[in-house]
Enzyme design. Structure first.
Site, short mmCIF file in Angstrom:
data_model
loop_
_atom_site.label_atom_id
_atom_site.label_comp_id
_atom_site.label_asym_id
_atom_site.label_seq_id
_atom_site.Cartn_x
_atom_site.Cartn_y
_atom_site.Cartn_z
CG ASN A 1 -0.12 -0.13 2.49
OD1 ASN A 1 0.58 0.79 2.86
ND2 ASN A 1 -0.20 -1.27 3.16
CG ASP B 1 -5.65 -6.05 6.33
OD1 ASP B 1 -5.19 -6.08 7.48
OD2 ASP B 1 -6.19 -5.04 5.84
CE LYS C 1 9.07 -10.60 -14.66
NZ LYS C 1 9.79 -9.86 -15.68
CG PHE D 1 -3.12 4.88 13.29
CD1 PHE D 1 -2.22 4.86 14.33
CD2 PHE D 1 -3.31 6.07 12.59
CE1 PHE D 1 -1.53 5.99 14.70
CE2 PHE D 1 -2.62 7.22 12.95
CZ PHE D 1 -1.73 7.18 14.00
CE LYS E 1 -10.36 -1.81 11.19
NZ LYS E 1 -10.00 -0.95 10.09
CE LYS F 1 -7.64 -5.19 14.59
NZ LYS F 1 -6.54 -5.03 13.63
O1 PMT Z 1 2.49 6.38 6.47
P1 PMT Z 1 1.66 7.57 5.99
O2 PMT Z 1 1.82 7.82 4.51
O3 PMT Z 1 1.95 8.79 6.82
O4 PMT Z 1 0.12 7.21 6.20
C1 PMT Z 1 -0.42 7.11 7.49
C2 PMT Z 1 -1.42 5.94 7.58
C3 PMT Z 1 -2.61 6.20 6.66
C4 PMT Z 1 -0.73 4.63 7.19
C5 PMT Z 1 -1.86 5.89 9.08
O5 PMT Z 1 -2.47 7.11 9.43
C6 PMT Z 1 -2.83 4.76 9.33
O6 PMT Z 1 -4.03 4.89 9.20
N1 PMT Z 1 -2.28 3.55 9.70
C7 PMT Z 1 -3.08 2.31 9.86
C8 PMT Z 1 -3.35 1.72 8.50
C9 PMT Z 1 -4.13 0.43 8.58
O7 PMT Z 1 -3.61 -0.60 8.21
O8 PMT Z 1 -5.32 0.52 9.13
P2 PMT Z 1 -6.34 -0.74 9.34
O9 PMT Z 1 -7.63 -0.10 9.65
O10 PMT Z 1 -6.28 -1.63 8.14
O11 PMT Z 1 -5.74 -1.50 10.57
C10 PMT Z 1 -6.18 -1.28 11.90
C11 PMT Z 1 -5.03 -1.38 12.86
O12 PMT Z 1 -4.56 -2.75 12.91
C12 PMT Z 1 -3.81 -0.53 12.52
O13 PMT Z 1 -3.28 -0.03 13.73
C13 PMT Z 1 -2.83 -1.52 11.88
O14 PMT Z 1 -1.48 -1.14 12.10
C14 PMT Z 1 -3.18 -2.80 12.64
N2 PMT Z 1 -2.96 -4.05 11.88
C15 PMT Z 1 -3.70 -4.31 10.76
C16 PMT Z 1 -3.53 -5.53 10.10
C17 PMT Z 1 -2.60 -6.45 10.60
N3 PMT Z 1 -2.40 -7.60 9.97
N4 PMT Z 1 -1.88 -6.16 11.69
C18 PMT Z 1 -2.05 -4.99 12.35
O15 PMT Z 1 -1.38 -4.73 13.35
#
Ligand code: PMT
Length: 430
Positions: A222, A291, A301, A336, A350, A354
């Protein structure tokens, strides 16, 4: 005439208030008074067009100082006013900011005092746009605003309502009290860098994007740049915390002062986090963790022989969730949520599922918000607060400090340092 002095200006912060030529220019007087009430020393500069809407004398009377309109004018006491003016203030506010002044700032035009001051300015800049709705929506204005935001300018969005010209929509100058609040926030966080309110904490963070290999040359990932995460890491360190960052791919360079452990995939990031967790007292998951990953990445490849290619995916380990499961004692866990719809409801889910202490939600469909931008607009939802905290669009460095304010508040409720169970191992499917 109102005189300003350090005695009646407790914080003594110096603010330059620039006024450009729009019908809302008269509201700048209220902004000036609000800033003074908060203890700021305010100097005013106006464009020539602004003087057609309100007299400089009004601002001279309120500020107790000469109002600069034209630095070539014989009555200007300072021959290089745009340099002295710009170098001696803690914040430069333009309210109202017309479409014209925004266009000039965005393009580096310096054809009068206000625009020259902007170019010479080293302080944070806050603009409060005000204009006709059609001008606000015009792609040129929106493009110029995006340019200014990516140059680090804070923008306080105009309000919606009936305009002087009779049209209804966004374009009205934001309420003076909101402009003052945004200004004080910027000033407060500029100062906070010197506060040590996170001393004794060990902050463990995930930052950037993970990558999941499809084959040796392709991956799923991403657009996370790492800006949001690194901004938090740097701010936390300045506020006295020991900081460890587990970073995936980032397009910005990590601050020199931060200790960074690199991880490629979600699996690697998970392992690195679990290894560091027992020494941590705060965990912040700012990374955009992929995810899903291909179940069986190709060792060679993949050739372009088929017109359709199906790749089977499986879930990656959920780092944040496993951190919450491993939690012992008083580890604070901040997640986040990068959302595109039902922002608050999804973020709340979330937070609950979580078992987090707080979650920072960003609507990544909005301009200047989320991935690969220097600014962000977020809502912080904390488990123990009834109402969420809305953080308007501002630089990620400032958003970072507001998130850390919440960490400090949450920590004050539960003091002892964290002790964490040994890491959870999650074997990858063969
Ligand atoms: O890096 P930048 O360009 O500054 O952008 C910032 C950002 C958009 C990346 C940041 O502000 C942000 O939103 N980060 C979380 C992105 C995300 O993956 O969100 P989510 O809603 O999919 O995940 C929820 C939370 O679970 C997040 O804290 C993520 O880190 C965590 N997660 C998700 C999936 C996974 N397999 N493991 C995790 O720990």
């Amino acid at each position: 005439m109102a005189q300003q002095s350090p005695e009646n200006s407790p914080s003594g912060k110096k603010v330059a208030l620039g006024i450009s030529g729009g019908i809302a220019a008269f509201k700048a007087a209220e902004v000036l008074r609000g800033l003074q009430r908060a203890g700021c020393i305010v100097r005013v500069a106006m464009t020539k067009r602004a003087c057609e809407f309100i007299q400089p004398l009004t601002f001279r009377a309120l500020s107790g100082a000469h109002v600069i309109v034209d630095d070539y004018a014989p009555d200007n006491p300072d021959p290089i006013a745009h340099i002295t003016f710009s170098q001696t203030v803690d914040l430069f506010i333009i309210a109202p900011a017309t479409a014209n002044i925004i266009a000039k700032f965005a393009n580096g035009v310096a054809d009068d005092f206000l625009t020259s001051t902007y170019l010479a300015s080293t302080s944070p800049v806050l603009i409060a746009p005000a204009m006709n709705t059609l001008m606000w929506h015009h792609p040129a204005t929106q493009r110029n605003l995006r340019q200014l935001q990516s140059d680090g300018v804070h923008v306080i969005e105009p309000d919606e309502g009936e305009m002087a010209c009779g049209t209804i929509g966004p374009g009205r100058l934001s309420e003076p009290k909101n402009i003052v609040a945004a200004a004080l926030d910027i000033l407060a966080h500029a100062e906070e860098n010197t506060s040590r309110d996170l001393a004794g904490e060990h902050v463990l963070m995930t930052v950037g994007a993970t990558r999941e290999a499809i084959d040796p040359v392709r991956f799923l990932s991403n657009n996370s740049s790492g800006r949001m995460g690194f901004a938090i890491a740097e701010a936390a360190q300045k506020r006295g915390a020991r900081v460890t960052v587990i970073a995936g791919a980032t397009t910005v360079t990590a601050p020199d002062s931060i200790s960074v452990i690199r991880a490629y995939s979600a699996e690697e990031m998970h392992a690195a986090v679990m290894k560091e967790l027992s020494a941590s007292s705060v965990f912040i998951g700012a990374a955009a963790v992929t995810d899903y990953r291909p179940i069986a990445p190709s060792l060679r490849k993949i050739k372009k022989t088929q017109s359709l290619l199906a790749i089977q995916l499986e879930k990656t380990p959920d780092i944040l969730q496993d951190v919450a499961h491993a939690k012992q004692n008083q580890l604070l866990i901040i997640g986040f949520a990068a959302e595109t719809e039902n922002i608050l409801a999804n973020a709340r889910e979330k937070l609950r599922d979580k078992e987090l202490d707080a979650i920072v939600a960003n609507d990544v469909t909005r301009a200047g918000v989320g991935f690969d931008t220097v600014t962000n607009e977020v809502t912080i939802i904390s488990r123990d607060r009834k109402a969420p905290i809305h953080v308007p669009l501002m630089r990620k460095t400032n958003v970072a400090n507001i998130i850390l304010d919440e960490v400090v508040r949450l920590r004050a409720r539960v003091k002892p340092a964290a002790v964490i169970q040994p890491p959870i191992r999650r074997p990858r499917k063969a």
